[in-house]
Design an enzyme around this catalytic site. Sequence first.
Site, PDB file in Angstrom:
ATOM      1  N   LYS A  23       4.663   2.501   8.725  1.00  0.00           N
ATOM      2  CA  LYS A  23       3.294   3.306   8.956  1.00  0.00           C
ATOM      3  C   LYS A  23       2.285   2.439   9.216  1.00  0.00           C
ATOM      4  O   LYS A  23       1.582   2.551  10.114  1.00  0.00           O
ATOM      5  CB  LYS A  23       3.269   4.259   7.901  1.00  0.00           C
ATOM      6  CG  LYS A  23       2.447   5.541   8.191  1.00  0.00           C
ATOM      7  CD  LYS A  23       2.004   6.390   6.993  1.00  0.00           C
ATOM      8  CE  LYS A  23       3.623   6.996   6.331  1.00  0.00           C
ATOM      9  NZ  LYS A  23       3.131   8.095   5.453  1.00  0.00           N
TER      10      LYS A  23
ATOM     11  N   ASN B 251      -1.872  19.202  -0.405  1.00  0.00           N
ATOM     12  CA  ASN B 251      -3.086  18.364   0.292  1.00  0.00           C
ATOM     13  C   ASN B 251      -2.761  18.303   1.542  1.00  0.00           C
ATOM     14  O   ASN B 251      -3.893  18.636   2.251  1.00  0.00           O
ATOM     15  CB  ASN B 251      -3.080  16.978  -0.317  1.00  0.00           C
ATOM     16  CG  ASN B 251      -4.207  16.333   0.328  1.00  0.00           C
ATOM     17  OD1 ASN B 251      -3.917  15.517   1.407  1.00  0.00           O
ATOM     18  ND2 ASN B 251      -5.526  15.986  -0.126  1.00  0.00           N
TER      19      ASN B 251
ATOM     20  N   SER C   4      -7.568   5.728   3.752  1.00  0.00           N
ATOM     21  CA  SER C   4      -7.520   5.004   2.593  1.00  0.00           C
ATOM     22  C   SER C   4      -7.993   3.525   2.784  1.00  0.00           C
ATOM     23  O   SER C   4      -8.684   2.778   1.987  1.00  0.00           O
ATOM     24  CB  SER C   4      -5.991   4.905   2.112  1.00  0.00           C
ATOM     25  OG  SER C   4      -5.763   5.829   1.392  1.00  0.00           O
TER      26      SER C   4
ATOM     27  N   LYS D  95       0.732  -1.081   0.076  1.00  0.00           N
ATOM     28  CA  LYS D  95       0.012   0.082   0.150  1.00  0.00           C
ATOM     29  C   LYS D  95       0.755   1.247   0.094  1.00  0.00           C
ATOM     30  O   LYS D  95       1.767   1.327   0.695  1.00  0.00           O
ATOM     31  CB  LYS D  95      -0.879   0.347   1.295  1.00  0.00           C
ATOM     32  CG  LYS D  95      -1.904   1.210   1.529  1.00  0.00           C
ATOM     33  CD  LYS D  95      -3.057   0.886   0.668  1.00  0.00           C
ATOM     34  CE  LYS D  95      -4.012   1.978   0.450  1.00  0.00           C
ATOM     35  NZ  LYS D  95      -3.997   2.857  -0.693  1.00  0.00           N
TER      36      LYS D  95
ATOM     37  N   THR E 148      -4.934  13.128   5.705  1.00  0.00           N
ATOM     38  CA  THR E 148      -3.920  13.361   6.279  1.00  0.00           C
ATOM     39  C   THR E 148      -3.731  14.555   7.135  1.00  0.00           C
ATOM     40  O   THR E 148      -2.819  14.565   8.024  1.00  0.00           O
ATOM     41  CB  THR E 148      -2.583  13.149   5.128  1.00  0.00           C
ATOM     42  OG1 THR E 148      -3.038  12.110   4.166  1.00  0.00           O
ATOM     43  CG2 THR E 148      -1.296  13.043   5.587  1.00  0.00           C
TER      44      THR E 148
ATOM     45  N   LYS F   5       5.354   2.257  -2.670  1.00  0.00           N
ATOM     46  CA  LYS F   5       5.444   3.509  -3.353  1.00  0.00           C
ATOM     47  C   LYS F   5       5.668   3.689  -4.723  1.00  0.00           C
ATOM     48  O   LYS F   5       6.434   2.836  -5.291  1.00  0.00           O
ATOM     49  CB  LYS F   5       6.599   4.586  -2.527  1.00  0.00           C
ATOM     50  CG  LYS F   5       6.003   6.019  -2.378  1.00  0.00           C
ATOM     51  CD  LYS F   5       5.101   6.064  -1.257  1.00  0.00           C
ATOM     52  CE  LYS F   5       4.872   7.459  -1.530  1.00  0.00           C
ATOM     53  NZ  LYS F   5       4.086   7.986  -0.047  1.00  0.00           N
TER      54      LYS F   5
HETATM   55  N1  LIG Z   1      -1.272  13.198   0.050  1.00  0.00           N
HETATM   56  C1  LIG Z   1      -1.216  12.292   1.100  1.00  0.00           C
HETATM   57  O1  LIG Z   1      -2.361  11.761   1.599  1.00  0.00           O
HETATM   58  C2  LIG Z   1       0.032  11.984   2.187  1.00  0.00           C
HETATM   59  C3  LIG Z   1       1.110  12.898   1.751  1.00  0.00           C
HETATM   60  N2  LIG Z   1       2.199  12.627   2.864  1.00  0.00           N
HETATM   61  C4  LIG Z   1       3.394  13.301   2.394  1.00  0.00           C
HETATM   62  O2  LIG Z   1       3.069  14.644   2.556  1.00  0.00           O
HETATM   63  C5  LIG Z   1       4.067  15.522   1.917  1.00  0.00           C
HETATM   64  C6  LIG Z   1       3.177  16.596   1.253  1.00  0.00           C
HETATM   65  O3  LIG Z   1       2.476  15.729   0.330  1.00  0.00           O
HETATM   66  P1  LIG Z   1       0.905  16.414  -0.565  1.00  0.00           P
HETATM   67  O4  LIG Z   1       0.716  17.467   0.372  1.00  0.00           O
HETATM   68  O5  LIG Z   1       0.248  15.237  -0.900  1.00  0.00           O
HETATM   69  O6  LIG Z   1       1.697  17.200  -1.847  1.00  0.00           O
HETATM   70  P2  LIG Z   1       1.173  18.246  -2.739  1.00  0.00           P
HETATM   71  O7  LIG Z   1       1.504  18.005  -4.085  1.00  0.00           O
HETATM   72  O8  LIG Z   1      -0.266  18.067  -2.866  1.00  0.00           O
HETATM   73  O9  LIG Z   1       1.621  19.452  -2.085  1.00  0.00           O
HETATM   74  C7  LIG Z   1       3.331  19.778  -1.912  1.00  0.00           C
HETATM   75  C8  LIG Z   1       3.285  21.195  -1.419  1.00  0.00           C
HETATM   76  O10 LIG Z   1       4.684  21.385  -0.953  1.00  0.00           O
HETATM   77  C9  LIG Z   1       5.110  22.530  -1.542  1.00  0.00           C
HETATM   78  N3  LIG Z   1       6.515  22.381  -1.603  1.00  0.00           N
HETATM   79  C10 LIG Z   1       7.277  21.521  -2.563  1.00  0.00           C
HETATM   80  N4  LIG Z   1       8.698  21.475  -2.457  1.00  0.00           N
HETATM   81  C11 LIG Z   1       8.753  22.606  -1.354  1.00  0.00           C
HETATM   82  C12 LIG Z   1       9.882  23.127  -0.844  1.00  0.00           C
HETATM   83  N5  LIG Z   1      10.936  22.784  -1.055  1.00  0.00           N
HETATM   84  N6  LIG Z   1       9.582  24.280   0.162  1.00  0.00           N
HETATM   85  C13 LIG Z   1       8.260  24.498   0.531  1.00  0.00           C
HETATM   86  N7  LIG Z   1       7.326  24.013  -0.019  1.00  0.00           N
HETATM   87  C14 LIG Z   1       7.469  23.223  -1.041  1.00  0.00           C
HETATM   88  C15 LIG Z   1       4.279  22.617  -2.596  1.00  0.00           C
HETATM   89  O11 LIG Z   1       4.447  23.898  -3.374  1.00  0.00           O
HETATM   90  C16 LIG Z   1       3.018  22.330  -2.225  1.00  0.00           C
HETATM   91  O12 LIG Z   1       2.298  23.353  -1.625  1.00  0.00           O
HETATM   92  C17 LIG Z   1       5.094  14.616   1.305  1.00  0.00           C
HETATM   93  O13 LIG Z   1       5.834  14.391   1.963  1.00  0.00           O
HETATM   94  C18 LIG Z   1       3.925  13.411   1.005  1.00  0.00           C
HETATM   95  O14 LIG Z   1       4.738  12.148   0.824  1.00  0.00           O
HETATM   96  C19 LIG Z   1       2.031  11.721   3.621  1.00  0.00           C
HETATM   97  C20 LIG Z   1       1.142  11.052   3.928  1.00  0.00           C
HETATM   98  C21 LIG Z   1      -0.120  11.132   3.131  1.00  0.00           C
HETATM   99  O1  LIG Z   2      -3.135   6.565   1.443  1.00  0.00           O
HETATM  100  C1  LIG Z   2      -2.309   5.653   1.125  1.00  0.00           C
HETATM  101  O2  LIG Z   2      -2.450   4.535   0.823  1.00  0.00           O
HETATM  102  C2  LIG Z   2      -0.791   6.136   1.459  1.00  0.00           C
HETATM  103  C3  LIG Z   2      -0.606   7.540   1.395  1.00  0.00           C
HETATM  104  C4  LIG Z   2       1.016   7.672   1.371  1.00  0.00           C
HETATM  105  O3  LIG Z   2       1.537   7.567   0.229  1.00  0.00           O
HETATM  106  C5  LIG Z   2       1.535   8.099   2.430  1.00  0.00           C
HETATM  107  O4  LIG Z   2       1.192   7.986   3.679  1.00  0.00           O
HETATM  108  O5  LIG Z   2       2.923   8.448   2.522  1.00  0.00           O
END
Ligand SMILES: NC(=O)C1=CN([C@@H]2O[C@H](COP(=O)(O)OP(=O)(O)OC[C@H]3O[C@@H](n4cnc5c(N)ncnc54)[C@H](O)[C@@H]3O)[C@@H](O)[C@H]2O)C=CC1
Ligand SMILES: O=C(O)CCC(=O)C(=O)O
Length: 419
Positions: free
Chosen positions: A94, A221, A352, A70, A190, A106
């Site tokens: 996790k 997100n 999820s 996953k 998240t 991943k």
């Molecule tokens: N989407 C999800 O459900 C989950 C995401 N994560 C983790 O959370 C983190 C963010 O993921 P999402 O919010 O989904 O991605 P996203 O693509 O929706 O947003 C990323 C954000 O970070 C900003 N960003 C990128 N590089 C940057 C930098 N160097 N400095 C400052 N801002 C920067 C972007 O402009 C954007 O606002 C990642 O590490 C991801 O693996 C963890 C668990 C679940």
């Molecule tokens: O919702 C999921 O399956 C995993 C989300 C994810 O990629 C993470 O937790 O880093």
Amino acid sequence: MSHTYDPYTNVIDTMTKAMEIGHIDQSMFEILKNPQRETKVYLPVEMDDGSVKVFEGYRVQHSNIRGPFKGGIRYHQDCNLNEVKALATWMTLKCAVADIPYGGAKGGIKVDPHTLSKRELRSLTRRYTFAIAPIIGSDTDIPSPDVNTNPQTMAWVLDTYSQLKGHPCPGVVTGKPVELAGSRGRNFATGRGVVISTKLLLAREGKQLAGTTAAIQGMGNVGANAARVFYHRGVKVVAISDISGGLFCEDGLDIDTISVFLEKENALLKDYDAPGIRHISNEEVLTCPCDVLVPAAMENQITEQNADQLRCSYIVEAANGPTTEEADAILEKRGITLIPDIFANSGGVIVSYFEWVQNIQELTWDRDQVNKMLEKLMSRSFQSILDVTEECHCSFRMAAYIVALRKLVYTEQIKGIFP
Ligand SMILES: NC(=O)C1=CN([C@@H]2O[C@H](COP(=O)(O)OP(=O)(O)OC[C@H]3O[C@@H](n4cnc5c(N)ncnc54)[C@H](O)[C@@H]3O)[C@@H](O)[C@H]2O)C=CC1
Ligand SMILES: O=C(O)CCC(=O)C(=O)O
């Protein structure tokens, strides 16, 4: 001494320490050190100008010891196999901490999606899905969104996979639009989980969310939804940032207004303005004075270069792997309490799991039910981490790794891999 950051070395080193501190059977470690399968694919896409471009993609399946693989799919120009291996390993840990019946995986594509049109992005996603279709599925490996992917991306993956199989396969991905059998509450999950983690941490210290100050790096997100939930619970969000830079307001930012602004296509914080707001750099967001710092962007943000300058009391890791090993040691010495990624951002994969359960049972839950269950599971796993901090006199990160590794080792032993 400074060295090149490698997230896979980071996770393996941390696992090694946790095995020692938690007195865990070392023979198991050889299995967990390497993913079960690493897949690399090359994806030809016809671009809008008629040329053909080939993109590199990955799916790493780290472990299915505790259940189907996953984990999310990431689109990023710096994505590479080593990063995806680390991210897959963190997923295994996790899901074990959360005590949900999954292993870890991943995926990723090396691409800057902001340079592609919507049609090109859809073609690339379909190509990627065709390429990994033989190794994904509702009971084998279930992808979901990560950096630069979203419910739309999951809808394309779902449609491509279902066409290949000849029937709808809703359980093959999570984080889908609600209209396509997605779960209510997944999009916020998240970020909501990050707020639940912060609440549990503060409660342990006799403190409350309301009146606390927070700074958030990354307004995607995870960061943006955490900011909204914090804001509505009375947290003063004093600083936020995205890839273009940051905003600061000592009295707290108006997150609702900023969220509406960010919903516009290609909106960047550098273009936002309002009275009382100061534009600051990304680095300054990390080092501004606040109670809780929430890195919610990428790996390798809190390093030995800036760990000494942070002015927060707590760090809640919303991103995966935002803190290097060297920085971790500095923070511990400085008495800054850190809630690790494998717990703090587990709200996404937990909901999820709820989505997948709803798909399998052909049921839909309402949002309150989802949110209540999320809080219940996170409170339970926080307690298991707390118990280990007391037993082993260790940090929250070590304790979370020990909780996960003990479960993985136990599962392997009762399955009977070892004589
Ligand atoms: N989407 C999800 O459900 C989950 C995401 N994560 C983790 O959370 C983190 C963010 O993921 P999402 O919010 O989904 O991605 P996203 O693509 O929706 O947003 C990323 C954000 O970070 C900003 N960003 C990128 N590089 C940057 C930098 N160097 N400095 C400052 N801002 C920067 C972007 O402009 C954007 O606002 C990642 O590490 C991801 O693996 C963890 C668990 C679940
Ligand atoms: O919702 C999921 O399956 C995993 C989300 C994810 O990629 C993470 O937790 O880093």
